[in-house]
Motif scaffolding. Structure first.
Motif, mmCIF file in Angstrom:
data_model
loop_
_atom_site.group_PDB
_atom_site.id
_atom_site.type_symbol
_atom_site.label_atom_id
_atom_site.label_comp_id
_atom_site.label_asym_id
_atom_site.label_seq_id
_atom_site.Cartn_x
_atom_site.Cartn_y
_atom_site.Cartn_z
ATOM 1 N N ALA A 37 0.821 -1.512 0.242
ATOM 2 C CA ALA A 37 0.001 0.108 -0.277
ATOM 3 C C ALA A 37 0.543 1.091 0.015
ATOM 4 O O ALA A 37 1.999 1.457 0.255
ATOM 5 N N SER A 38 0.842 2.387 -0.331
ATOM 6 C CA SER A 38 1.162 3.769 -0.555
ATOM 7 C C SER A 38 0.039 4.798 -0.860
ATOM 8 O O SER A 38 -1.076 4.526 -1.054
ATOM 9 N N GLY A 43 -0.686 17.948 -5.304
ATOM 10 C CA GLY A 43 -1.105 19.459 -5.217
ATOM 11 C C GLY A 43 -2.582 19.551 -6.546
ATOM 12 O O GLY A 43 -2.740 18.975 -6.513
ATOM 13 N N GLU A 44 -2.893 20.703 -6.860
ATOM 14 C CA GLU A 44 -3.869 21.499 -7.399
ATOM 15 C C GLU A 44 -3.488 20.462 -8.497
ATOM 16 O O GLU A 44 -4.333 20.339 -9.899
ATOM 17 N N ASP A 45 -2.226 20.316 -9.291
ATOM 18 C CA ASP A 45 -2.350 20.113 -10.476
ATOM 19 C C ASP A 45 -2.222 19.228 -10.993
ATOM 20 O O ASP A 45 -1.591 18.150 -11.513
ATOM 21 N N GLY A 46 -2.052 17.259 -9.656
ATOM 22 C CA GLY A 46 -1.766 16.657 -9.543
ATOM 23 C C GLY A 46 -0.920 15.942 -9.404
ATOM 24 O O GLY A 46 -0.827 14.606 -10.176
ATOM 25 N N MET A 47 0.393 16.175 -9.228
ATOM 26 C CA MET A 47 1.161 16.332 -8.950
ATOM 27 C C MET A 47 1.722 16.099 -7.451
ATOM 28 O O MET A 47 0.913 17.156 -6.393
ATOM 29 N N ILE A 48 2.789 15.256 -6.866
ATOM 30 C CA ILE A 48 2.889 15.830 -5.007
ATOM 31 C C ILE A 48 4.151 16.868 -5.598
ATOM 32 O O ILE A 48 4.349 17.328 -5.824
ATOM 33 N N LEU A 49 3.984 17.318 -4.666
ATOM 34 C CA LEU A 49 5.073 18.890 -4.069
ATOM 35 C C LEU A 49 6.168 18.805 -4.197
ATOM 36 O O LEU A 49 6.475 19.562 -3.687
ATOM 37 N N GLU A 50 6.711 17.423 -3.102
ATOM 38 C CA GLU A 50 7.422 17.024 -2.495
ATOM 39 C C GLU A 50 7.703 15.846 -2.375
ATOM 40 O O GLU A 50 7.350 14.268 -2.529
ATOM 41 N N ASP A 51 9.323 14.909 -2.219
ATOM 42 C CA ASP A 51 9.930 13.687 -2.130
ATOM 43 C C ASP A 51 9.070 13.174 -1.124
ATOM 44 O O ASP A 51 8.382 12.359 -1.395
ATOM 45 N N ASP A 53 6.046 13.550 -0.639
ATOM 46 C CA ASP A 53 4.722 13.265 -0.363
ATOM 47 C C ASP A 53 3.827 12.105 -0.220
ATOM 48 O O ASP A 53 2.610 11.626 -1.039
ATOM 49 N N PHE A 54 5.194 11.313 -1.536
ATOM 50 C CA PHE A 54 5.345 9.819 -1.632
ATOM 51 C C PHE A 54 5.469 8.683 -0.643
ATOM 52 O O PHE A 54 6.383 8.745 -0.168
ATOM 53 N N VAL A 55 4.221 8.691 0.121
ATOM 54 C CA VAL A 55 4.461 7.540 1.540
ATOM 55 C C VAL A 55 4.363 6.211 1.028
ATOM 56 O O VAL A 55 3.218 5.808 0.824
ATOM 57 N N PHE A 56 5.589 5.656 1.174
ATOM 58 C CA PHE A 56 5.917 3.987 0.905
ATOM 59 C C PHE A 56 6.843 2.913 1.579
ATOM 60 O O PHE A 56 7.601 4.070 1.882
ATOM 61 N N GLY A 199 2.695 -2.216 -12.403
ATOM 62 C CA GLY A 199 3.410 -1.932 -11.095
ATOM 63 C C GLY A 199 3.748 -0.072 -10.048
ATOM 64 O O GLY A 199 3.340 0.528 -10.887
ATOM 65 N N LEU A 200 4.205 -0.039 -9.221
ATOM 66 C CA LEU A 200 4.395 0.950 -8.532
ATOM 67 C C LEU A 200 5.321 2.376 -9.583
ATOM 68 O O LEU A 200 4.757 3.383 -9.321
ATOM 69 N N GLN A 201 6.293 1.736 -10.597
ATOM 70 C CA GLN A 201 6.810 3.236 -11.309
ATOM 71 C C GLN A 201 5.692 3.547 -12.288
ATOM 72 O O GLN A 201 5.963 5.169 -12.328
ATOM 73 N N THR A 202 5.122 2.824 -12.705
ATOM 74 C CA THR A 202 3.744 3.579 -12.973
ATOM 75 C C THR A 202 3.393 4.705 -12.936
ATOM 76 O O THR A 202 3.091 5.994 -12.941
ATOM 77 N N LEU A 203 2.811 4.364 -11.398
ATOM 78 C CA LEU A 203 2.049 5.351 -10.193
ATOM 79 C C LEU A 203 2.629 6.535 -9.795
ATOM 80 O O LEU A 203 2.514 7.597 -10.316
ATOM 81 N N VAL A 204 5.014 6.404 -9.902
ATOM 82 C CA VAL A 204 5.500 7.101 -9.268
ATOM 83 C C VAL A 204 5.850 8.352 -10.688
ATOM 84 O O VAL A 204 5.299 9.759 -10.717
#
Length: 208
Positions: A37-38, A43-51, A53-56, A199-204
């Motif tokens: 799970a991750s 943010g409003e642009d649909g992207m993480i704002l900093e590293d 912000d990816f909780v895995f 996998g996870l790389q696609t989401l990243v």
């Protein structure tokens, strides 16, 4: 049993009037494989704002800072802590490695969200499940009874749940659902069930 059983694309508002702050997010499945799970804080642009912000599971942003005197090795530190977003709003899960049995029993991972700690720039928190399988032979067609349940952590009440009934094939990543800040300034949970190969790389790649 959850108060509301959702279908794909349904939304459930977490009303401010309910004085709701701390949310438990239970992701469950049946599979002998290693599923993870991750979460992505967007943010409003649909992207993480900093590293952070990816909780895995592999994140170096953890619930405790590394201290050699306390944890010993960094491997032990990673194993004894959980990933955390920079603002402390989202706590990830310890890694459930699966049991290697194709007929595996119930498994899953739990994440925690403190809505009061989510910084204003974050407008969406996406919850995902991915398959870790070096052989490339396992996909979500081999996973049964996948679900997500949103729980009021302070009372233990199950607020809503979503059982994924979609028929998957080669996909190895699923965006299960998301907490989205609506136009009224309230958080709502949206059942999504969107599946992807890679996998996870696609989401990243999608969110960074």
């Amino acid at each position: 049993m959850a108060r509301f059983e959702l279908n794909k694309s349904d939304k459930f508002v977490l009303a401010k009037g309910d004085d709701l702050s701390k949310i438990q997010v239970d992701l469950a499945w049946k599979s002998g494989a290693d599923l993870d799970a991750s979460a992505f804080l967007l943010g409003e642009d649909g992207m993480i704002l900093e590293d952070a912000d990816f909780v895995f599971y592999g994140s170096k942003f953890r619930s405790e800072s590394y201290d050699r005197n306390v944890h010993g090795s960094k491997k032990a530190w990673m194993n004894s802590t959980v990933p955390m977003s920079a603002d402390g709003a989202v706590l990830g899960s310890a890694d459930d490695l699966g049991d290697g049995d194709d007929d595996g029993d119930d498994a899953g991972e739990t994440m925690h969200v403190d809505l009061d700690k989510v910084r204003p720039a974050v407008t969406e928190i996406v919850f995902c499940v991915t398959i870790y399988d070096e052989s490339g032979k396992v996909s979500f067609k081999d996973v049964r009874d996948a679900s997500i349940t949103i729980i009021n952590e302070e009372t233990g009440d199950e607020l809503c749940s979503y059982n994924l009934k979609e028929k998957f094939s080669t996909e190895t990543a699923v965006v299960v659902g998301a907490l989205v800040l609506n136009e009224d300034g309230e958080w709502e949970f949206e059942a999504q069930g969107k599946a992807y190969d890679g996998g996870l790389q696609t989401l990243v790649d999608m969110y960074t």
